[in-house]
Design a protein around this motif. Sequence first.
Motif, short mmCIF file in Angstrom:
data_model
loop_
_atom_site.label_atom_id
_atom_site.label_comp_id
_atom_site.label_asym_id
_atom_site.label_seq_id
_atom_site.Cartn_x
_atom_site.Cartn_y
_atom_site.Cartn_z
N GLU A 42 0.96 -1.22 0.01
CA GLU A 42 0.06 0.12 -0.06
C GLU A 42 0.92 1.21 0.08
O GLU A 42 0.76 2.13 -0.78
CB GLU A 42 -0.73 0.16 1.40
N ARG A 43 1.82 1.19 0.92
CA ARG A 43 2.83 2.17 1.29
C ARG A 43 3.45 2.56 -0.13
O ARG A 43 3.65 3.49 -0.68
CB ARG A 43 3.78 2.10 2.08
N ALA A 44 3.93 1.54 -0.97
CA ALA A 44 4.79 1.51 -2.13
C ALA A 44 3.63 2.20 -3.27
O ALA A 44 4.25 2.99 -4.03
CB ALA A 44 5.36 0.25 -2.59
N ALA A 45 2.43 1.80 -3.35
CA ALA A 45 1.66 2.26 -4.29
C ALA A 45 1.17 3.66 -3.78
O ALA A 45 1.01 4.42 -4.68
CB ALA A 45 0.29 1.40 -4.12
N GLY A 46 0.82 3.95 -2.58
CA GLY A 46 0.33 5.36 -2.16
C GLY A 46 1.50 6.29 -2.27
O GLY A 46 1.51 7.31 -2.02
#
Lengths: 120, 544
Positions: free
Chosen positions: A116-120
């Motif tokens: 999620e962090r990587a995507a966000g």
Amino acid sequence: MSAPIDQAVWTNLIEMTGGDVEFVDDLVDTYLADGERQVAALREAAAGGSADDLVRPAHSLKSSSLNVGALDLGALCRALEESARTGKVPDATQQVTAIATGFDEVRSALLAERAERAAG
Amino acid sequence: MTPPGGNGASLPGRILVVDDTPFNRQLLARLLRGLGHEPVEAVDGRQALARLRDADVPPIDVILLDIVMPEMDGYQVLAELRDDPALRHLPVIVISGVDELDSVVRCLEMGAADYLPKTVDPAILKARIASSLARKRLHDAEREAVDRQAASNEVLAIMSRSAFDLQVVLDAVVRAAVRLCRADYGVAYTLDGDAYRVAASAGGTPELDAWERDHPIRPGRDSLVGRVALIGQVISVDDVLADREYQATPGQHVGGYRTLIGIPIEEDGAVSGVLALTRNEVRAFGDGERALAIGFAEQAAIGIANARLLETIERQRGQLARFLSPQVAQLVSSPEGEALLAGHRREITAMFCDLRNFTTFSESAEPEEVLGFLRRYHATVGSLVVEHEGTLEHFAGDGIMVFFNDPAFQDDHAARAARMAMAVRERFVDIGDEWRRRGHVLQVGIGIATGYATMGRIGFEGRYDYGGVGNAIILASRLSGEAAAGEILLSQRTFAAVDGQVAAEPAGERQLKGFSRPMPVFRVTAGSGGDLVVAETATAAEAS
């Protein structure tokens, strides 16, 4: 059952490292790799029927789980460690299975958070 | 929450983290680094103890100890630490879960200093570490004070025991300086000609030592020792590689030293040596270390001054040995030598020579003047002793006692003594004139007596003199005391023995201390006019 990772502890962990997410990622990798070893050790100990052999892996997984925010998993480990210390764990296999399942959920949650962090 | 690296602890320490869980070690190490500390990790008790006892691992200040571990658990570690005098003082903080308070109590009973909850809280970690570090620092400071005192006492003890052995003193000084100033290498250089050479060193590899010994240093700005020699002050170089004037030598490459301090070893305001200390890391020497090093350099200076004094004494003694050697050396090495040394009675002629006004002179002149004068006087008389084959019994300030006819037989011993006395008086004309020009009246008075005396080894183990006991010896000394400036007085027996060889005349009877009856005394008249009397019988014939 609540979320595998306690948000407050997790936030605290990130704050403790000064927001160094790369370090947190490393830390999580360390946790997961070691956690797998401890789960394997628990399975072996349960199969071997030795309560003594359950103590250390349960203890080890407990402390790192609590620090990473996996409070439920930590509680499961603590319960197993405590009964293992008494020398008798009649339902060892069941407890270990619960811990293994709990660990899998924690892993999924941690990896999802990272994605999620990587995507966000 | 304290951001790591921001408000770090004011006193950084080296913290050993002992935990079998990699996650915990990694997190603690990270947090400790953020607080400015240096973490060292160990996976269990056995490895922790190995690290603590490994001389290559820098000293640890505080231990963070997990209890449940494979191989060796926290309790066993605590027990081992308690039994090891070198590690007993180390503060241990036990890492414990909230559900393990029984274990915490047990650990505290076993000597642990504190405990830390397993669920890490940086603020608590910071406070606990700071408190344990403060405890460790206090202990270190106390131990250092005791250490410094002990080392200082040790050097002083060595100095008083081996005051005149410069090597022993310098070795002790350098050793103590390296240890107490936390240097990796230390050298005491002493001035030899126009360059400073290694006199003692400690802590270096044989390679580095060999290089430094082979490369004496001249005063100059391109080296630490050179700069100290040039300026005569303490010089610090925090990093030789960053110092523009410093010429990195092969020695620097071999030794790898970076931080240097050099202290002058001063003697009468001149830099007679340099105490140099080096560190292989860039870490400046602190004020306390600098003060200590200066103290050690002062001790080295005292050692050098003592050694120089001894050298002077030894040189004088060496000169005496040279005067004595032909006869006494031969005697000692001969088969009958031991019997002769054990004591024997023989007729001898004793000559005693001392200076008029010497006490006044030595009180009014500068000590250097007195020493310079004595040196010349002893050298002059010494060479005459050799020339006339006398046996020098002693030099004591201005007094000189010489025997003839012992240990080597000399038929003409009385005449030899008289001729030597005349030669002394003759040579003294020039010396006396020179000193008279400087405002000091110095003249010799000589007494000669012939008679039986017991000769042999006098003294005790390690400090023997060849000497004699007898009336003739006392009489010679009394006659010398009676003699006026430039006068040579003979006893009756000497006068009788030299009759026809040395011109002499009666000089009345004298009441001498230690002799019940007045003694007839004779005065040498030959050679008193200033002409050098050295020929054997020609002079005597001429005079008579």
